[in-house]
Design a protein around this motif. Structure first.
Motif, PDB file in Angstrom:
ATOM      1  N   ASN A 262      58.234  44.590  99.415  1.00  0.00           N
ATOM      2  CA  ASN A 262      59.106  45.066  98.335  1.00  0.00           C
ATOM      3  C   ASN A 262      60.030  46.183  98.810  1.00  0.00           C
ATOM      4  O   ASN A 262      61.126  46.364  98.291  1.00  0.00           O
ATOM      5  N   GLU A 263      59.589  46.933  99.817  1.00  0.00           N
ATOM      6  CA  GLU A 263      60.408  48.029 100.347  1.00  0.00           C
ATOM      7  C   GLU A 263      61.558  47.511 101.216  1.00  0.00           C
ATOM      8  O   GLU A 263      62.563  48.183 101.387  1.00  0.00           O
ATOM      9  N   SER A 291      55.026  48.848  92.277  1.00  0.00           N
ATOM     10  CA  SER A 291      55.826  48.692  93.493  1.00  0.00           C
ATOM     11  C   SER A 291      57.213  48.118  93.171  1.00  0.00           C
ATOM     12  O   SER A 291      58.214  48.542  93.751  1.00  0.00           O
ATOM     13  N   LYS A 294      59.211  50.999  91.641  1.00  0.00           N
ATOM     14  CA  LYS A 294      59.538  51.995  92.664  1.00  0.00           C
ATOM     15  C   LYS A 294      60.705  51.544  93.543  1.00  0.00           C
ATOM     16  O   LYS A 294      61.497  52.338  94.028  1.00  0.00           O
ATOM     17  N   ASN A 295      60.789  50.211  93.774  1.00  0.00           N
ATOM     18  CA  ASN A 295      61.823  49.679  94.669  1.00  0.00           C
ATOM     19  C   ASN A 295      63.021  49.092  93.923  1.00  0.00           C
ATOM     20  O   ASN A 295      63.830  48.367  94.502  1.00  0.00           O
ATOM     21  N   LYS A 315      67.125  42.803  91.176  1.00  0.00           N
ATOM     22  CA  LYS A 315      67.541  44.207  91.310  1.00  0.00           C
ATOM     23  C   LYS A 315      68.259  44.648  90.043  1.00  0.00           C
ATOM     24  O   LYS A 315      69.045  43.881  89.495  1.00  0.00           O
TER      25      LYS A 315
END
Length: 315
Positions: A262-263, A291, A294-295, A315
């Motif tokens: 995910n990062e 997660s 956070k991303n 996104k």
């Protein structure tokens, strides 16, 4: 641990992973990724010490004393309509990458004796509205209007029979469009990449750390008439082996690796693109959702089958 299923336990397949007791925690975590309901661990390495500590007596059952204390055994149970070899493939790959020595048996058979025994689990399967998954050895099937995905799984994860693979295929069907470019992370047998082309995608790229998976995926693509033009498979890590941007990214792996990807994955996603994640068991849902947040990913859709979850996010 208890299992929620009507099938009587004596008909379940038992995958036994035999390891050194020092590796039991890591190996247990890996094994537990393959089932939503838990595993059973036999570890008698500290039997005498623990009994003395708890009971202050040295009277231990004779049968227990006969147990091999130099090895631990992790048992993973599968009901009769699930294919245990998909889990075996996953467990082997992860144990190898952790440098853990092991022996694996299925219901008292060595895995090696089972490698050609897919047939009792794997039959032509309609998936969603548009696909029929067909193992190469099955010649009698009626596909109707469905596109046929021909597959010889080898020992690479992905026959379509596992709930998480089914969910991913059904989700792909809803999001693949004619101009879609697809990235398949942890491609296994190549099933999701090949399915995306059959569903109309323009191109697909699969990446996997396992060389056996990549070899199997290339072969499966050829069986479906796809050469190097529209589909390619590469071995290695996502960040080292993949470049460019994609409309659709799919990762059918496990929660911990999804959280790590995910990062990185945002860099490969086109504006407005969809990222589909599978292989997540319900107890890990909150970790995965945190997660995503956070991303910078927003959940568009959540699907569930037998304790397994698939998310579509953007996104």
């Amino acid at each position: 641990m208890g299992m929620t299923n009507d099938v009587s336990q004596d008909r379940w397949s038992d995958i036994s992973v035999i390891i050194d007791p020092k590796d039991v925690e890591t190996a247990g975590s890996i094994a537990n990724m393959t089932v939503p309901y838990g595993i059973y661990i036999e570890d008698y390495s500290s039997l005498v010490e623990e009994t003395l500590e708890i009971a202050h007596i040295d009277l231990i059952d004779e049968e227990l004393l006969k147990k091999d204390r130099s090895k631990a055994v992790i048992h993973v149970y599968f009901n009769p309509d699930e294919n245990p070899l998909e889990a075996v493939s996953f467990i082997k790959e992860r144990l190898d990458s952790c440098g853990i020595e092991y022996d694996i048996r299925i219901s008292d058979c060595r895995v090696e004796d089972w490698q050609n025994n897919w047939k009792q689990y794997f039959h032509p399967m309609p998936i969603g509205k548009k696909l029929l998954i067909r193992p190469l050895w099955e010649n009698e099937f009626d596909a109707g209007d469905r596109k046929v995905l021909n597959i010889e799984p080898g020992l690479a994860f992905g026959t379509g029979s596992h709930p998480t693979t089914k969910l991913c295929l059904e989700t792909l069907e809803d999001y693949v469009q004619e101009e879609s470019t697809v990235l398949d992370i942890g491609c296994g047998s190549g099933i999701l990449s090949i399915a995306s082309l059959l569903l109309g995608a323009k191109s697909a790229t699969g990446v996997d750390i396992d060389s056996l998976a990549v070899k199997t995926a290339v072969q499966n693509a050829k069986e479906n008439g796809f050469g190097d033009g529209r589909i390619r498979f590469v071995q290695g890590d996502l960040s080292e082996k993949v470049s460019g941007k994609y409309n659709l990214i799919v990762a059918n792996i496990v929660a911990d690796i999804i959280i790590r990807f995910n990062e990185q994955v945002g860099a490969f996603l086109e504006d407005g693109g969809i990222y589909i994640t599978g292989g997540i068991i319900e107890p890990r849902e909150d970790d995965v959702l945190k997660s995503f947040e956070k991303n910078g990913f927003k959940v568009v859709e959540r699907r569930e089958n037998n304790g397994w979850l698939v998310f579509a996010v953007k996104k």
